[in-house]
Design a protein around this motif. Structure first.
Motif, PDB file in Angstrom:
ATOM      1  N   ASP A 115      34.925  50.688  37.212  1.00 49.67           N
ATOM      2  CA  ASP A 115      33.889  50.997  38.199  1.00 49.67           C
ATOM      3  C   ASP A 115      34.381  52.154  39.065  1.00 49.67           C
ATOM      4  O   ASP A 115      35.330  52.016  39.838  1.00 49.67           O
ATOM      5  CB  ASP A 115      33.611  49.755  39.052  1.00 49.67           C
ATOM      6  CG  ASP A 115      32.477  49.986  40.059  1.00 49.67           C
ATOM      7  OD1 ASP A 115      31.924  51.110  40.085  1.00 49.67           O
ATOM      8  OD2 ASP A 115      32.159  49.047  40.796  1.00 49.67           O
ATOM      9  N   ARG A 116      33.732  53.322  38.943  1.00 48.14           N
ATOM     10  CA  ARG A 116      34.153  54.496  39.711  1.00 48.14           C
ATOM     11  C   ARG A 116      33.245  54.753  40.929  1.00 48.14           C
ATOM     12  O   ARG A 116      33.539  55.638  41.727  1.00 48.14           O
ATOM     13  CB  ARG A 116      34.127  55.748  38.821  1.00 48.14           C
ATOM     14  CG  ARG A 116      34.928  55.636  37.528  1.00 48.14           C
ATOM     15  CD  ARG A 116      36.414  55.690  37.779  1.00 48.14           C
ATOM     16  NE  ARG A 116      37.138  55.601  36.524  1.00 48.14           N
ATOM     17  CZ  ARG A 116      37.421  56.640  35.756  1.00 48.14           C
ATOM     18  NH1 ARG A 116      37.036  57.838  36.133  1.00 48.14           N
ATOM     19  NH2 ARG A 116      38.076  56.468  34.624  1.00 48.14           N
ATOM     20  N   GLU A 117      32.179  54.008  41.090  1.00 46.12           N
ATOM     21  CA  GLU A 117      31.270  54.230  42.218  1.00 46.12           C
ATOM     22  C   GLU A 117      31.954  53.786  43.504  1.00 46.12           C
ATOM     23  O   GLU A 117      32.491  52.673  43.587  1.00 46.12           O
ATOM     24  CB  GLU A 117      29.962  53.452  42.020  1.00 46.12           C
ATOM     25  CG  GLU A 117      28.912  53.788  43.065  1.00 46.12           C
ATOM     26  CD  GLU A 117      27.580  53.103  42.783  1.00 46.12           C
ATOM     27  OE1 GLU A 117      26.702  53.181  43.643  1.00 46.12           O
ATOM     28  OE2 GLU A 117      27.429  52.515  41.700  1.00 46.12           O
ATOM     29  N   TYR A 145      40.986  59.994  45.095  1.00 40.81           N
ATOM     30  CA  TYR A 145      40.040  60.108  43.986  1.00 40.81           C
ATOM     31  C   TYR A 145      38.608  60.181  44.498  1.00 40.81           C
ATOM     32  O   TYR A 145      37.662  59.984  43.739  1.00 40.81           O
ATOM     33  CB  TYR A 145      40.170  58.906  43.044  1.00 40.81           C
ATOM     34  CG  TYR A 145      41.412  58.902  42.209  1.00 40.81           C
ATOM     35  CD1 TYR A 145      41.495  59.656  41.036  1.00 40.81           C
ATOM     36  CD2 TYR A 145      42.516  58.147  42.575  1.00 40.81           C
ATOM     37  CE1 TYR A 145      42.645  59.651  40.254  1.00 40.81           C
ATOM     38  CE2 TYR A 145      43.671  58.142  41.804  1.00 40.81           C
ATOM     39  CZ  TYR A 145      43.725  58.893  40.646  1.00 40.81           C
ATOM     40  OH  TYR A 145      44.862  58.878  39.873  1.00 40.81           O
ATOM     41  N   SER A 146      38.441  60.439  45.822  1.00 38.41           N
ATOM     42  CA  SER A 146      37.091  60.405  46.407  1.00 38.41           C
ATOM     43  C   SER A 146      36.182  61.482  45.850  1.00 38.41           C
ATOM     44  O   SER A 146      34.957  61.324  45.855  1.00 38.41           O
ATOM     45  CB  SER A 146      37.190  60.538  47.933  1.00 38.41           C
ATOM     46  OG  SER A 146      37.845  61.759  48.277  1.00 38.41           O
ATOM     47  N   TYR A 203      48.568  54.627  33.863  1.00 35.48           N
ATOM     48  CA  TYR A 203      47.604  53.550  34.093  1.00 35.48           C
ATOM     49  C   TYR A 203      46.200  54.008  33.705  1.00 35.48           C
ATOM     50  O   TYR A 203      45.900  55.208  33.671  1.00 35.48           O
ATOM     51  CB  TYR A 203      47.622  53.103  35.557  1.00 35.48           C
ATOM     52  CG  TYR A 203      47.522  54.228  36.567  1.00 35.48           C
ATOM     53  CD1 TYR A 203      46.290  54.751  36.967  1.00 35.48           C
ATOM     54  CD2 TYR A 203      48.684  54.786  37.116  1.00 35.48           C
ATOM     55  CE1 TYR A 203      46.205  55.776  37.890  1.00 35.48           C
ATOM     56  CE2 TYR A 203      48.607  55.817  38.030  1.00 35.48           C
ATOM     57  CZ  TYR A 203      47.361  56.311  38.421  1.00 35.48           C
ATOM     58  OH  TYR A 203      47.281  57.338  39.322  1.00 35.48           O
ATOM     59  N   ARG A 204      45.391  53.021  33.408  1.00 39.26           N
ATOM     60  CA  ARG A 204      43.971  53.271  33.143  1.00 39.26           C
ATOM     61  C   ARG A 204      43.232  53.112  34.461  1.00 39.26           C
ATOM     62  O   ARG A 204      43.385  52.099  35.159  1.00 39.26           O
ATOM     63  CB  ARG A 204      43.432  52.285  32.113  1.00 39.26           C
ATOM     64  CG  ARG A 204      41.984  52.558  31.710  1.00 39.26           C
ATOM     65  CD  ARG A 204      41.468  51.477  30.786  1.00 39.26           C
ATOM     66  NE  ARG A 204      40.082  51.740  30.416  1.00 39.26           N
ATOM     67  CZ  ARG A 204      39.681  52.177  29.238  1.00 39.26           C
ATOM     68  NH1 ARG A 204      40.575  52.392  28.300  1.00 39.26           N
ATOM     69  NH2 ARG A 204      38.413  52.393  28.986  1.00 39.26           N
ATOM     70  N   LEU A 205      42.448  54.108  34.814  1.00 39.39           N
ATOM     71  CA  LEU A 205      41.694  54.065  36.054  1.00 39.39           C
ATOM     72  C   LEU A 205      40.649  52.955  36.004  1.00 39.39           C
ATOM     73  O   LEU A 205      40.244  52.511  34.916  1.00 39.39           O
ATOM     74  CB  LEU A 205      41.034  55.415  36.305  1.00 39.39           C
ATOM     75  CG  LEU A 205      42.013  56.567  36.612  1.00 39.39           C
ATOM     76  CD1 LEU A 205      41.314  57.903  36.527  1.00 39.39           C
ATOM     77  CD2 LEU A 205      42.636  56.382  37.986  1.00 39.39           C
ATOM     78  N   GLU A 261      37.028  62.694  35.803  1.00 38.03           N
ATOM     79  CA  GLU A 261      36.525  62.342  34.478  1.00 38.03           C
ATOM     80  C   GLU A 261      37.597  61.682  33.625  1.00 38.03           C
ATOM     81  O   GLU A 261      37.325  61.206  32.535  1.00 38.03           O
ATOM     82  CB  GLU A 261      35.999  63.596  33.763  1.00 38.03           C
ATOM     83  CG  GLU A 261      34.817  64.265  34.449  1.00 38.03           C
ATOM     84  CD  GLU A 261      33.599  63.340  34.515  1.00 38.03           C
ATOM     85  OE1 GLU A 261      33.375  62.599  33.536  1.00 38.03           O
ATOM     86  OE2 GLU A 261      32.908  63.360  35.538  1.00 38.03           O
ATOM     87  N   ARG A 262      38.847  61.662  34.125  1.00 39.90           N
ATOM     88  CA  ARG A 262      39.926  61.108  33.338  1.00 39.90           C
ATOM     89  C   ARG A 262      39.802  59.600  33.199  1.00 39.90           C
ATOM     90  O   ARG A 262      39.332  58.914  34.120  1.00 39.90           O
ATOM     91  CB  ARG A 262      41.280  61.446  33.968  1.00 39.90           C
ATOM     92  CG  ARG A 262      41.617  62.923  33.968  1.00 39.90           C
ATOM     93  CD  ARG A 262      43.081  63.137  34.328  1.00 39.90           C
ATOM     94  NE  ARG A 262      43.406  62.637  35.647  1.00 39.90           N
ATOM     95  CZ  ARG A 262      43.248  63.333  36.776  1.00 39.90           C
ATOM     96  NH1 ARG A 262      42.763  64.569  36.714  1.00 39.90           N
ATOM     97  NH2 ARG A 262      43.570  62.819  37.945  1.00 39.90           N
TER      98      ARG A 262
END
Length: 775
Positions: A65-67, A102-103, A60-62, A107-108
């Motif tokens: 928005d990673r914030e 993932y907290s 899967y693509r993460l 970078e993946r």
């Protein structure tokens, strides 16, 4: 009006983009697309390419928005998260099958989750599929929606591709294929015998005016022959499938598709791994046009409707192409010529490398059916029949020999071919000489043994692939100079050790009266078997070690006892042609599977590989010696070393080392050193005599099937008492172990090679060969 309508649509679309979410409802949760998993896909395969077991992963693509991105929660099945909900509650999160943290950030862009162990229970319970739901948790709320994918465990795997082999002639073709394998369950990758319902076949002509609908078809399958389409195949039919069924259905065959012929073939069985012949199908089609172009497509269908390929209308041009040949066959002579051996008139002589040169009158390819060319021992071309106007030359020949064991023709892969017959020969006295006006061509047959009789079949093939009538002739090969001096018993060939000593040796390892190889015998049994062979004028015995070795070396010219005439290294040659280190015991036991390329110049076969061979050792302490190598794989040992003519093996069993003498204990600081001989330079701690020993060995008298004592063996007394008669039978390996005495000993803690076991050592990898010495 229409323009205005489209303008409004565009404005509405732009508004939706700016507002992020468009809905007919005024209230409801907003799911942010940039906070959800994307590009979710299933990977059926293990991360380790060498792992052949079944594995499931999802890729899967993460989220974009990673914030505040904290976790991805995973649920298997629909018990906690159903198959429609877009959001999950905190209670559902607590029941997640797996949560990925993932907290700390990553970078993946893409990630992969191995689900193999998580879904194993569902597979074991017989589920056909299971839902995997994934949800992203953020510490500030505002999630994306739940994303789902289904894992399928049932049969969604098509059968393997059908590989079709064809042979064509003027007005017909033969097609042969083998039933494909079919994996019916992703989690059972080694089960490949799923049922094949049948096959769809389509024959297509590039000529739209050619009518194929009534071609004569004969199908030969594992269950029998059908030449009418009433039993095993149906004309104008094909297999079809839907989501829940597979059926045979008729297809249109009107004049607009007359250049097509569709048939369906019934099967109903899975791949038979025990008998390859029971997987074979042959279909002969007759009634085609000569020198015409066709294609054939064949697909296999399994019991749930998976297909191995397509054979539909849109693909006929790209299906397998075959061309019928012209209607005039090449012309071949009826006789082979060879160089005669003066010692044996009428027989062919070999060169020093066991090669046989054969000659024949060059074949030609006439242009017309009513040609004037005649076939006799040579091809006769009248002066009025001119080259390029009346006929063409033939550049390709198929050279074969008849295998009397398999009762079939086998092609010489290195002979025949194209472009090899430009040099011509003419008869010059009792030989053949190169001649610009000659009409003969030549080829060389390798790995021929003295005394062989070879039945040849040579066919010329023209440019369209049409075969001539076969030239079939038999050549008797001279047994050679040694045979002129000594007539060996049946099954033996004359050999020389290189020092002027000549005798006879069995061509193959020893066989019984039924023609079966004799192996897994004691050395004494091999000796007795050879001494029981009666041959007038000879003394027959088990071959002596030095004699066996010198014959294998062939005067020092060979290292492994074989003529390697190929550009391959020794290890590959020994593996491919001599069965060295293959673990293929079936080929060793079957003479019809032996390869003629594993031979020495004197015609002795299989000195390396197949079976090791008992010989009589050079001295009393090495009477039982095995020479050569076998089919068995020995870990850490290379084939070349095992197969060397000079290599010798001493059979033994590994047994615990012991002593009945005194044992001396010497103290070295806080440690005690155990030795078995007195050392006056050290401080003695203690001496142990037999009364102090606590170990016991059980000794056995070993007897053969006739009750004769052939040796003594021993084992730990504790093992014997624990294992009982069943253990003793295993230790005996077909021999009788009679308990004789128990000895109290001191075990040294080491293992020794118990060489006395040679007298009662036998192995399925060891046979023997007899030698006949002139009296």
């Amino acid at each position: 009006m229409m323009k205005q309508y489209f303008s409004r649509l565009l404005l509405l679309f732009a508004f939706c983009i700016l507002a992020v979410s468009c809905s007919d409802e005024d209230e409801g949760t907003e799911f942010l697309f940039d906070r959800e998993i994307m590009e979710l896909s299933v990977i059926q395969g293990c991360a380790d390419e060498n792992d052949t077991s079944a594995c499931f992963s999802v890729r899967y693509r993460l989220p974009i928005d990673r914030e505040d991105f904290a976790y991805i929660h995973v649920w298997i099945d629909t018990t906690v998260v159903d198959d429609t909900s877009k959001a999950v509650s905190s209670k559902q999160i607590d029941k997640a099958t797996k949560s990925i943290d993932y907290s700390s950030g990553t970078e993946r862009v893409y990630d992969t989750l191995d689900l193999t162990e998580l879904v194993k229970d569902y597979v074991d319970q017989g589920y056909d599929s299971v839902q995997v739901a994934l949800f992203c948790e953020y510490t500030d709320g505002d999630p994306g929606s739940v994303q789902r994918v289904f894992l399928h465990f049932g049969d969604d795997i098509p059968p393997s591709r059908v590989t079709v082999y064809d042979s064509v002639w003027t007005t017909g073709a033969l097609f042969e294929w083998y039933r494909p394998t079919d994996q019916t369950n992703f989690y059972k990758p080694m089960y490949l015998s799923g049922m094949i319902v049948g096959y769809n076949v389509v024959i297509w002509s590039s000529d739209k005016d050619e009518d194929l609908r009534d071609l004569k078809i004969t199908l030969t399958g594992p269950d029998g022959v059908d030449s009418t389409g009433s039993t095993y195949y149906t004309r104008h039919s094909r297999i079809r499938a839907s989501s829940d069924s597979v059926w045979f259905d008729s297809v249109s065959h009107g004049d607009n598709v007359k250049n097509y012929l569709r048939i369906s073939i019934t099967d109903g069985k899975g791949f038979d791994f025990d008998a390859d012949s029971l997987n074979r199908f042959r279909m002969v089609i007759e009634g085609l046009k000569s020198m015409s172009e066709y294609t054939i497509g064949i697909s296999a269908w399994d019991s749930v409707g998976n297909s191995s390929g397509t054979e539909g209308l849109s693909t006929v041009e790209t299906n397998q192409l075959f061309l019928t040949t012209d209607s005039v066959a090449p012309v071949m002579p009826t006789r082979l010529y060879f160089m005669e051996d003066s010692l044996f008139p009428g027989m062919a002589r070999l060169d020093s490398n066991n090669r046989l040169r054969i000659f024949w009158s060059r074949g030609v390819d006439p242009y017309k059916v009513d040609h004037p060319i005649e076939s006799d021992t040579v091809v006769l071309i009248p002066d009025t029949c001119l080259f390029t106007l009346c006929y063409d030359t033939v550049a390709v020949y198929v050279v074969e020999h008849y295998d009397v064991n398999l009762k079939e023709w086998k092609e010489y892969g290195y002979a025949g071919g194209s472009g090899r017959y430009n040099k011509l020969y003419a008869v010059d006295g009792d030989t053949m000489a190169v001649s610009a006006t000659g009409t003969f061509v030549t080829d060389t047959i390798r790995w021929v043994s003295p005394g062989d009789t070879i039945i040849f079949r040579i066919r010329a093939k023209d440019k369209s692939g049409y075969y001539s009538t076969a030239l079939i002739d038999t050549i008797a090969v001279s047994p050679g100079k040694l045979a002129s001096e000594m007539e060996c018993p049946e099954g033996f060939v004359p050999v020389s050790t290189g020092d002027s000593a000549s005798f006879c040796m069995e061509k193959f390892e020893h066989r019984n009266d039924s023609g079966e190889f004799v192996y897994n015998v004691l050395h004494s049994e091999a000796v007795a078997a050879c001494e029981g062979v009666s041959a007038s004028g000879f003394t027959v015995s088990l071959c002596k070690e030095r004699d066996w070795e010198l014959v294998c070396l062939s005067g020092g010219s060979l290292s492994y006892g074989v003529l390697n005439e190929l550009d391959v290294d020794a290890s590959e040659y020994l593996f491919s042609y001599c069965n060295v280190g293959t673990n293929d015991s079936a080929s060793a036991a079957d003479v019809s599977k032996r390869d003629y390329r594993c031979v020495n110049p004197m015609g002795v076969r299989d000195m390396p590989g197949q079976y090791q061979e008992w010989v009589i050792g050079r001295s009393e302490d090495t009477v039982a010696v095995a020479k050569g190598s076998s089919y068995k794989i020995y870990s850490g040992l290379d084939r070349e070393s095992l197969a060397l003519c000079t290599n010798r093996s001493y059979p033994y069993f590994t047994r615990p080392a012991y002593t009945t003498d005194s044992v001396y204990l010497y103290r070295e600081g806080s440690k005690v050193d155990t030795v078995f001989a007195a050392d006056t330079s050290r401080t003695l701690f203690k001496v142990l005599s037999q009364k102090d020993f606590t170990d016991s060995l059980q000794f056995f008298t070993v007897q053969d099937s006739s009750g004769n004592t052939i040796g003594e063996d021993y084992a730990l007394y504790s093992e014997y008492k624990k294992g009982g008669d069943a253990w003793l039978d295993t230790l005996g390996n077909g021999l009788k172990y009679v308990p004789s005495e128990v000895k109290v000993v001191f075990l040294t803690g080491e293992k020794v090679r118990y060489r006395e076991a040679a007298a009662f050592y036998k192995s399925p990898t060891i046979g023997f060969r007899c030698c006949a010495y002139p009296e």
